[in-house]
Design a protein around this motif. Structure first.
Motif, PDB file in Angstrom:
ATOM      1  N   GLU A   1      12.111  10.777 123.550  1.00  0.00           N
ATOM      2  CA  GLU A   1      12.980   9.664 123.407  1.00  0.00           C
ATOM      3  C   GLU A   1      14.396  10.101 123.793  1.00  0.00           C
ATOM      4  OE1 GLU A   1      13.332   5.838 123.385  1.00  0.00           O
ATOM      5  OE2 GLU A   1      11.254   6.897 123.226  1.00  0.00           O
ATOM      6  N   SER A   2      14.746  11.428 123.477  1.00  0.00           N
ATOM      7  CA  SER A   2      16.211  11.895 123.309  1.00  0.00           C
ATOM      8  C   SER A   2      16.390  12.131 124.944  1.00  0.00           C
ATOM      9  CB  SER A   2      16.272  13.198 122.602  1.00  0.00           C
ATOM     10  OG  SER A   2      16.148  13.103 121.343  1.00  0.00           O
ATOM     11  N   VAL A   3      15.583  12.545 125.687  1.00  0.00           N
ATOM     12  CA  VAL A   3      15.762  12.845 127.230  1.00  0.00           C
ATOM     13  C   VAL A   3      15.903  11.273 127.778  1.00  0.00           C
ATOM     14  CG1 VAL A   3      14.618  13.396 129.318  1.00  0.00           C
ATOM     15  CG2 VAL A   3      14.409  15.143 127.244  1.00  0.00           C
ATOM     16  N   LYS A   4      14.936  10.464 127.436  1.00  0.00           N
ATOM     17  CA  LYS A   4      15.167   9.111 128.003  1.00  0.00           C
ATOM     18  C   LYS A   4      16.430   8.635 127.709  1.00  0.00           C
ATOM     19  CE  LYS A   4      10.231   7.774 127.917  1.00  0.00           C
ATOM     20  NZ  LYS A   4       9.308   6.730 127.339  1.00  0.00           N
ATOM     21  N   CYS A   5      17.053   8.742 126.441  1.00  0.00           N
ATOM     22  CA  CYS A   5      18.190   8.263 126.061  1.00  0.00           C
ATOM     23  C   CYS A   5      19.540   8.780 126.606  1.00  0.00           C
ATOM     24  CB  CYS A   5      18.378   8.380 124.543  1.00  0.00           C
ATOM     25  SG  CYS A   5      17.269   7.115 123.642  1.00  0.00           S
ATOM     26  N   TYR A   6      19.094   9.920 127.117  1.00  0.00           N
ATOM     27  CA  TYR A   6      20.230  10.966 127.919  1.00  0.00           C
ATOM     28  C   TYR A   6      20.609   9.970 129.063  1.00  0.00           C
ATOM     29  CZ  TYR A   6      22.164  14.311 131.225  1.00  0.00           C
ATOM     30  OH  TYR A   6      23.000  14.887 132.061  1.00  0.00           O
ATOM     31  N   HIS A   7      19.784   9.355 129.823  1.00  0.00           N
ATOM     32  CA  HIS A   7      20.236   8.552 130.910  1.00  0.00           C
ATOM     33  C   HIS A   7      20.930   7.342 130.535  1.00  0.00           C
ATOM     34  CE1 HIS A   7      17.727  11.070 133.304  1.00  0.00           C
ATOM     35  NE2 HIS A   7      16.839  10.849 132.550  1.00  0.00           N
ATOM     36  N   SER A   8      20.908   6.691 129.395  1.00  0.00           N
ATOM     37  CA  SER A   8      21.499   5.598 128.959  1.00  0.00           C
ATOM     38  C   SER A   8      23.090   5.908 128.324  1.00  0.00           C
ATOM     39  CB  SER A   8      20.973   4.713 127.812  1.00  0.00           C
ATOM     40  OG  SER A   8      20.822   5.619 126.683  1.00  0.00           O
ATOM     41  N   CYS A   9      22.806   7.354 128.015  1.00  0.00           N
ATOM     42  CA  CYS A   9      24.271   7.895 127.411  1.00  0.00           C
ATOM     43  C   CYS A   9      25.074   8.296 128.727  1.00  0.00           C
ATOM     44  CB  CYS A   9      24.046   9.194 126.688  1.00  0.00           C
ATOM     45  SG  CYS A   9      25.319  10.004 126.180  1.00  0.00           S
ATOM     46  N   VAL A  10      24.599   8.991 129.734  1.00  0.00           N
ATOM     47  CA  VAL A  10      25.346   8.971 131.167  1.00  0.00           C
ATOM     48  C   VAL A  10      25.595   7.706 131.780  1.00  0.00           C
ATOM     49  CG1 VAL A  10      24.880   9.962 133.377  1.00  0.00           C
ATOM     50  CG2 VAL A  10      24.084  11.232 131.413  1.00  0.00           C
ATOM     51  N   TYR A  11      24.644   6.663 131.749  1.00  0.00           N
ATOM     52  CA  TYR A  11      25.155   5.556 132.231  1.00  0.00           C
ATOM     53  C   TYR A  11      26.331   4.816 131.561  1.00  0.00           C
ATOM     54  CZ  TYR A  11      21.479   3.665 135.567  1.00  0.00           C
ATOM     55  OH  TYR A  11      20.800   3.783 136.527  1.00  0.00           O
ATOM     56  N   LYS A  12      26.447   4.932 129.966  1.00  0.00           N
ATOM     57  CA  LYS A  12      27.499   4.437 129.189  1.00  0.00           C
ATOM     58  C   LYS A  12      28.758   4.973 129.607  1.00  0.00           C
ATOM     59  CE  LYS A  12      27.502   2.584 124.893  1.00  0.00           C
ATOM     60  NZ  LYS A  12      27.088   2.432 123.539  1.00  0.00           N
ATOM     61  N   LYS A  13      28.717   6.543 129.710  1.00  0.00           N
ATOM     62  CA  LYS A  13      29.903   7.400 129.873  1.00  0.00           C
ATOM     63  C   LYS A  13      30.418   7.018 131.471  1.00  0.00           C
ATOM     64  CE  LYS A  13      29.168  10.546 126.353  1.00  0.00           C
ATOM     65  NZ  LYS A  13      29.914   9.892 125.578  1.00  0.00           N
ATOM     66  N   LEU A  14      29.460   6.566 132.435  1.00  0.00           N
ATOM     67  CA  LEU A  14      29.877   6.388 133.794  1.00  0.00           C
ATOM     68  C   LEU A  14      30.510   4.958 133.843  1.00  0.00           C
ATOM     69  CD1 LEU A  14      26.866   7.713 135.998  1.00  0.00           C
ATOM     70  CD2 LEU A  14      29.420   8.475 135.922  1.00  0.00           C
ATOM     71  N   GLY A  15      30.276   3.922 132.669  1.00  0.00           N
ATOM     72  CA  GLY A  15      30.867   2.816 132.503  1.00  0.00           C
ATOM     73  C   GLY A  15      29.736   1.742 133.186  1.00  0.00           C
ATOM     74  N   LEU A  16      28.548   2.247 133.519  1.00  0.00           N
ATOM     75  CA  LEU A  16      27.684   1.131 133.963  1.00  0.00           C
ATOM     76  C   LEU A  16      27.031   0.273 132.573  1.00  0.00           C
ATOM     77  CD1 LEU A  16      25.992   3.702 136.174  1.00  0.00           C
ATOM     78  CD2 LEU A  16      27.696   2.153 136.608  1.00  0.00           C
ATOM     79  N   LEU A  17      27.229   0.838 131.519  1.00  0.00           N
ATOM     80  CA  LEU A  17      26.869   0.071 130.293  1.00  0.00           C
ATOM     81  C   LEU A  17      28.097   0.097 129.542  1.00  0.00           C
ATOM     82  CD1 LEU A  17      23.572   2.037 129.178  1.00  0.00           C
ATOM     83  CD2 LEU A  17      23.526  -0.126 130.539  1.00  0.00           C
ATOM     84  N   GLY A  18      28.139  -1.384 128.875  1.00  0.00           N
ATOM     85  CA  GLY A  18      29.273  -1.680 127.984  1.00  0.00           C
ATOM     86  C   GLY A  18      28.823  -0.962 126.619  1.00  0.00           C
ATOM     87  N   ASP A  19      30.098  -1.094 125.471  1.00  0.00           N
ATOM     88  CA  ASP A  19      29.728  -0.949 124.403  1.00  0.00           C
ATOM     89  C   ASP A  19      28.742  -1.412 123.626  1.00  0.00           C
ATOM     90  OD1 ASP A  19      31.966   1.149 124.646  1.00  0.00           O
ATOM     91  OD2 ASP A  19      33.466  -0.327 123.862  1.00  0.00           O
TER      92      ASP A  19
END
Length: 137
Positions: free
Chosen positions: A62-80
Protein backbone atom coordinates in the motif's frame (compact mmCIF):
# COMPACT_ATOMS: atom_id res chain seq x y z
CA UNK A 1 0.91 -9.08 -10.74
CA UNK A 2 3.68 -8.76 -13.33
CA UNK A 3 1.63 -6.05 -15.06
CA UNK A 4 1.38 -4.08 -11.79
CA UNK A 5 5.16 -4.10 -11.43
CA UNK A 6 5.49 -2.95 -15.01
CA UNK A 7 3.21 0.00 -14.28
CA UNK A 8 5.37 1.01 -11.32
CA UNK A 9 8.54 0.80 -13.41
CA UNK A 10 6.93 2.68 -16.29
CA UNK A 11 5.75 5.54 -14.10
CA UNK A 12 9.11 5.96 -12.40
CA UNK A 13 10.96 5.73 -15.72
CA UNK A 14 8.68 8.36 -17.22
CA UNK A 15 9.02 10.72 -14.29
CA UNK A 16 12.80 10.33 -14.29
CA UNK A 17 12.90 10.91 -18.04
CA UNK A 18 10.93 14.10 -17.58
CA UNK A 19 13.41 15.17 -14.93
CA UNK A 20 16.32 14.45 -17.31
CA UNK A 21 15.34 17.39 -19.53
CA UNK A 22 15.26 19.79 -16.59
CA UNK A 23 17.86 22.03 -15.04
CA UNK A 24 20.16 20.69 -12.31
CA UNK A 25 18.10 22.54 -9.67
CA UNK A 26 14.86 21.00 -10.96
CA UNK A 27 16.39 17.52 -11.00
CA UNK A 28 17.60 18.02 -7.43
CA UNK A 29 14.13 19.20 -6.41
CA UNK A 30 12.57 16.15 -8.07
CA UNK A 31 14.95 13.79 -6.25
CA UNK A 32 14.16 15.55 -2.98
CA UNK A 33 10.45 15.15 -3.71
CA UNK A 34 10.99 11.40 -4.22
CA UNK A 35 12.86 11.10 -0.93
CA UNK A 36 10.22 13.11 0.89
CA UNK A 37 7.49 10.75 -0.34
CA UNK A 38 9.58 7.73 0.62
CA UNK A 39 10.09 9.08 4.14
CA UNK A 40 6.48 10.22 4.55
CA UNK A 41 5.23 6.76 3.58
CA UNK A 42 7.91 4.88 5.49
CA UNK A 43 8.78 2.80 2.44
CA UNK A 44 11.32 0.07 3.13
CA UNK A 45 14.84 0.82 1.94
CA UNK A 46 14.83 -2.03 -0.57
CA UNK A 47 11.58 -0.87 -2.18
CA UNK A 48 12.73 2.76 -2.09
CA UNK A 49 15.92 1.82 -3.89
CA UNK A 50 13.90 -0.01 -6.53
CA UNK A 51 11.49 2.92 -6.94
CA UNK A 52 14.28 5.45 -7.42
CA UNK A 53 16.37 3.29 -9.77
CA UNK A 54 13.62 2.28 -12.19
CA UNK A 55 13.48 -1.34 -11.06
CA UNK A 56 10.40 -3.49 -10.47
CA UNK A 57 8.81 -3.70 -7.04
CA UNK A 58 7.31 -7.17 -6.69
CA UNK A 59 3.95 -7.28 -4.93
CA UNK A 60 3.70 -3.52 -4.32
CA UNK A 61 2.55 -2.66 -0.82
CA UNK A 62 0.00 0.00 0.00
CA UNK A 63 2.90 2.37 0.75
CA UNK A 64 4.43 1.74 -2.68
CA UNK A 65 1.04 2.38 -4.29
CA UNK A 66 0.68 5.57 -2.25
CA UNK A 67 4.13 6.69 -3.36
CA UNK A 68 2.65 7.47 -6.77
CA UNK A 69 -0.16 9.58 -5.34
CA UNK A 70 2.41 11.39 -3.20
CA UNK A 71 4.51 12.13 -6.29
CA UNK A 72 1.40 13.20 -8.22
CA UNK A 73 0.46 15.56 -5.39
CA UNK A 74 3.93 17.08 -5.28
CA UNK A 75 3.86 17.52 -9.08
CA UNK A 76 0.60 19.42 -8.63
CA UNK A 77 -1.46 16.79 -10.44
CA UNK A 78 -3.62 16.29 -7.34
CA UNK A 79 -5.07 19.04 -5.22
CA UNK A 80 -4.80 19.19 -1.44
CA UNK A 81 -8.23 17.56 -1.37
CA UNK A 82 -6.82 14.59 -3.31
CA UNK A 83 -8.89 15.30 -6.41
CA UNK A 84 -7.15 15.04 -9.78
CA UNK A 85 -6.48 18.29 -11.63
CA UNK A 86 -7.57 17.33 -15.15
CA UNK A 87 -5.81 20.25 -16.86
CA UNK A 88 -2.46 19.59 -15.20
CA UNK A 89 -2.73 15.83 -15.76
CA UNK A 90 -3.44 16.45 -19.44
CA UNK A 91 -0.41 18.77 -19.78
CA UNK A 92 1.76 16.22 -17.98
CA UNK A 93 0.41 13.42 -20.20
CA UNK A 94 1.13 15.47 -23.34
CA UNK A 95 4.80 15.58 -22.35
CA UNK A 96 4.85 12.00 -21.14
CA UNK A 97 3.13 10.54 -24.21
CA UNK A 98 4.18 13.07 -26.83
CA UNK A 99 3.94 10.56 -29.69
CA UNK A 100 0.27 9.79 -28.99
CA UNK A 101 -2.34 11.75 -30.99
CA UNK A 102 -4.07 14.37 -28.81
CA UNK A 103 -7.58 13.02 -29.44
CA UNK A 104 -6.56 9.48 -28.43
CA UNK A 105 -4.80 10.84 -25.34
CA UNK A 106 -7.85 12.89 -24.28
CA UNK A 107 -10.16 9.90 -24.74
CA UNK A 108 -7.82 7.63 -22.78
CA UNK A 109 -7.42 10.08 -19.90
CA UNK A 110 -11.18 10.61 -19.73
CA UNK A 111 -11.86 6.90 -19.72
CA UNK A 112 -9.19 6.12 -17.13
CA UNK A 113 -10.24 9.09 -15.00
CA UNK A 114 -13.64 7.43 -14.53
CA UNK A 115 -11.95 4.61 -12.59
CA UNK A 116 -13.65 4.09 -9.22
CA UNK A 117 -11.45 3.48 -6.19
CA UNK A 118 -11.86 3.53 -2.46
CA UNK A 119 -8.98 5.94 -1.84
CA UNK A 120 -6.57 8.23 -3.69
CA UNK A 121 -3.68 5.75 -3.57
CA UNK A 122 -5.75 3.11 -5.30
CA UNK A 123 -7.12 5.68 -7.73
CA UNK A 124 -3.68 6.83 -8.90
CA UNK A 125 -2.37 3.29 -9.01
CA UNK A 126 -5.39 2.05 -11.00
CA UNK A 127 -5.33 5.17 -13.18
CA UNK A 128 -1.71 4.45 -14.08
CA UNK A 129 -2.54 0.82 -14.91
CA UNK A 130 -5.42 1.96 -17.12
CA UNK A 131 -3.36 4.56 -18.98
CA UNK A 132 -0.45 2.18 -19.60
CA UNK A 133 -2.83 -0.54 -20.76
CA UNK A 134 -4.54 1.95 -23.10
CA UNK A 135 -1.24 3.20 -24.52
CA UNK A 136 -0.07 -0.35 -25.19
CA UNK A 137 -3.39 -1.49 -26.72
Amino acid sequence: MKFNCLVVVFLIFTLCELAAGQTAAEVAAYKQMQQTCIKELNIAAGDANLLTTDKEVANPSESVKCYHSCVYKKLGLLGDDGKPNADKIFKFAQIRFSSLPIDKLKALLTSCGATKSTNICDFVYNYEKCVVKGINA
